[in-house]
Design an enzyme around this catalytic site. Structure first.
Site, PDB file in Angstrom:
ATOM      1  N   LYS A  26       0.804  -1.209   0.162  1.00  0.00           N
ATOM      2  CA  LYS A  26      -0.141  -0.014   0.000  1.00  0.00           C
ATOM      3  C   LYS A  26       0.873   1.238  -0.087  1.00  0.00           C
ATOM      4  CE  LYS A  26      -4.445   0.968   0.563  1.00  0.00           C
ATOM      5  NZ  LYS A  26      -5.790  -0.302   0.307  1.00  0.00           N
TER       6      LYS A  26
HETATM    7  N1  GLU Z   1      -7.188   0.125  -3.035  1.00  0.00           N
HETATM    8  C1  GLU Z   1      -8.147  -0.986  -3.366  1.00  0.00           C
HETATM    9  C2  GLU Z   1      -8.208  -1.779  -2.107  1.00  0.00           C
HETATM   10  O1  GLU Z   1      -7.958  -1.328  -0.942  1.00  0.00           O
HETATM   11  C3  GLU Z   1      -7.551  -1.650  -4.581  1.00  0.00           C
HETATM   12  C4  GLU Z   1      -6.306  -2.266  -4.559  1.00  0.00           C
HETATM   13  C5  GLU Z   1      -5.803  -2.939  -5.889  1.00  0.00           C
HETATM   14  O2  GLU Z   1      -6.582  -2.819  -6.873  1.00  0.00           O
HETATM   15  O3  GLU Z   1      -4.634  -3.228  -5.894  1.00  0.00           O
HETATM   16  O4  GLU Z   1      -8.321  -2.992  -1.927  1.00  0.00           O
END
Ligand code: GLU
Length: 428
Positions: free
Chosen positions: A118
């Site tokens: 993240k």
């Molecule tokens: N930000 C989204 C989540 O928390 C998507 C992450 C992604 O598609 O890599 O799952």
């Protein structure tokens, strides 16, 4: 929060919130793991690596702005890092650590071949012009470039980032590499190798997971009363899908306030109003209420699609609903979990409920790598199947073990991650 046995010493006390929540969730998993995997759980209790970057940018007025950014790779045992990038004034390293750890578990629960990562920049994007946001995104991307790559770490949108942000990331990475690298990021515009169905995918997964839970507890969704907390990409799409399925969206709450209509809100009209006026207040056919009233409304389904720490010991006792579906990451604190469990409310946990987004990110990555694109019907059918299968696996395990859905989902996800560690072995 007692019984937290793995708080890493390098974290300062005031930033422990979401990361501490994750550690408590891992503690609750441990008793359900086989002894050989249980021995490996300390691997999950710290990120594999975390990068803190300085993001200086030129502001439109000629001055310099200074921001701090992060990219955390929590675990890469099952594949490249995968997870969104968030722009928010409250972003901290500890928050990004927690969000990356939830991605590790989430990706394993839906069994997509990714690890967890993240990113975030501590910035209020509303204070920046579009040109400043572009410079911020490009500088941040350059600073985390060493971590990125289609087989290393693949970002995606999260709070306050969108298709345009992903296009800037893809372009910056590509220009620095001297080639066009579409598969380095997902959630891109369709014109740049983005996937059909990606935009609604998280909301769609929230909907499918809720349909499955409703079936198990004999709740008829047609005519059901649904409240939605958070009216961004996830909350809006979920509200639209529930409304199309005949449910009544009786309440919506976001950072601008809360609105209700017991006969059902017109989701499209509310979205158009919110877009035009920047607030939910005054939306057609809606009555404004306080946030407290929102939480106390009697509903059948509550979609928590805003931020972390929204359902806490303070409001969990007053929520009158049958199903809570976590469209956001980490909306429920561990104490609130215990209260909701005691009150018999079914909580569909984030690592299952909001996995539709990363599932279609996986489809986007596969399509980009193979340079072969699927139809929207194919994408939605595959997404629905993965969500239903993951839901069934979690539900059945929860029933068999007599544990909450969150713990069952964590057991399933952590088992897959720890098994990968076990068979890979320790090297060097
Ligand atoms: N930000 C989204 C989540 O928390 C998507 C992450 C992604 O598609 O890599 O799952």
């Amino acid at each position: 929060m007692n019984n937290v046995s793995h708080i890493p010493s390098y974290l300062s006390a005031e930033h422990l919130g979401p990361w501490e929540t994750f550690l408590v969730q891992v503690d609750r998993v441990e008793p359900h793991l086989s002894p050989d995997l249980r021995k490996l759980t300390p691997i999950l209790t710290r990120p594999m690596r975390a990068l803190i970057v300085n993001v200086p940018i030129r502001l439109d007025n000629g001055e310099m702005g200074h921001f701090e950014g992060y990219r955390v790779q929590h675990n890469l045992a099952r594949g490249p890092g995968k997870g969104g990038i968030r722009f928010h004034p409250d972003v901290t390293l500890a928050e990004v650590m927690a969000l990356s750890a939830w991605m590790t578990v989430k990706n394993a629960v839906v069994n997509v071949p990714f690890g967890g990562a993240k990113g975030g920049v501590r910035v209020d994007p509303r204070q920046l012009s579009i040109a400043e946001l572009e410079r911020l995104t490009r500088r941040y991307t350059s600073e985390i470039h060493i971590l990125l790559g289609q087989d290393k770490d693949v970002p995606a949108p999260d709070i306050n980032t969108n298709e345009q942000t992903m296009a800037w990331i893809m372009d910056t990475y590509s220009m620095n590499e001297g080639r066009t690298a579409m598969s380095v990021v997902t959630g891109k515009p369709i014109s740049l190798g983005g996937s059909l169905g990606r935009k609604d995918a998280t909301g769609r997964g929230v909907f499918v997971a809720t349909v499955e839970a409703a079936r198990h507890i004999s709740l008829e969704l047609s005519g059901a009363r649904v409240a939605v907390q958070g009216f961004g990409n996830v909350g809006e799409a979920a509200a639209r899908l529930f409304s199309n399925a005949g449910a009544k969206i009786v309440a919506i709450q976001d950072s601008t306030g809360a609105i209700v209509n017991p006969a059902g809100l017109d989701v499209r009209a509310v979205k158009a109003w919110r877009h035009e006026h920047g607030t939910l207040q005054g939306a057609p056919g809606a009555e404004s209420v306080s946030t407290d009233d929102f939480w106390q409304m009697e509903t059948d389904v509550l979609i928590a699609a805003a931020m972390e720490n929204q359902i806490t010991a303070a409001n969990a006792g007053h929520i009158r609903t049958r199903i809570i579906t976590e469209g956001a990451n980490g909306p429920t604190t561990p104490e609130a979990d215990l209260i909701l469990q005691e009150r018999g409310i079914t909580v569909i946990p984030d690592v299952l409920a909001n996995a539709g987004g990363v599932t279609v990110s996986y489809f986007e990555w596969v399509q980009d790598i193979s340079a072969f694109f699927w139809t929207e019907d194919e994408i939605n059918a595959r997404l629905d199947r993965i969500m239903r299968e993951a839901f069934a696996a979690v539900w059945d395990s929860a029933q068999a073990k007599g544990i909450p859905l969150r713990t069952a989902a964590f057991v399933l996800g952590c088992e897959r991650v720890l098994l990968a560690h076990k068979v890979r072995g320790l090297y060097p």
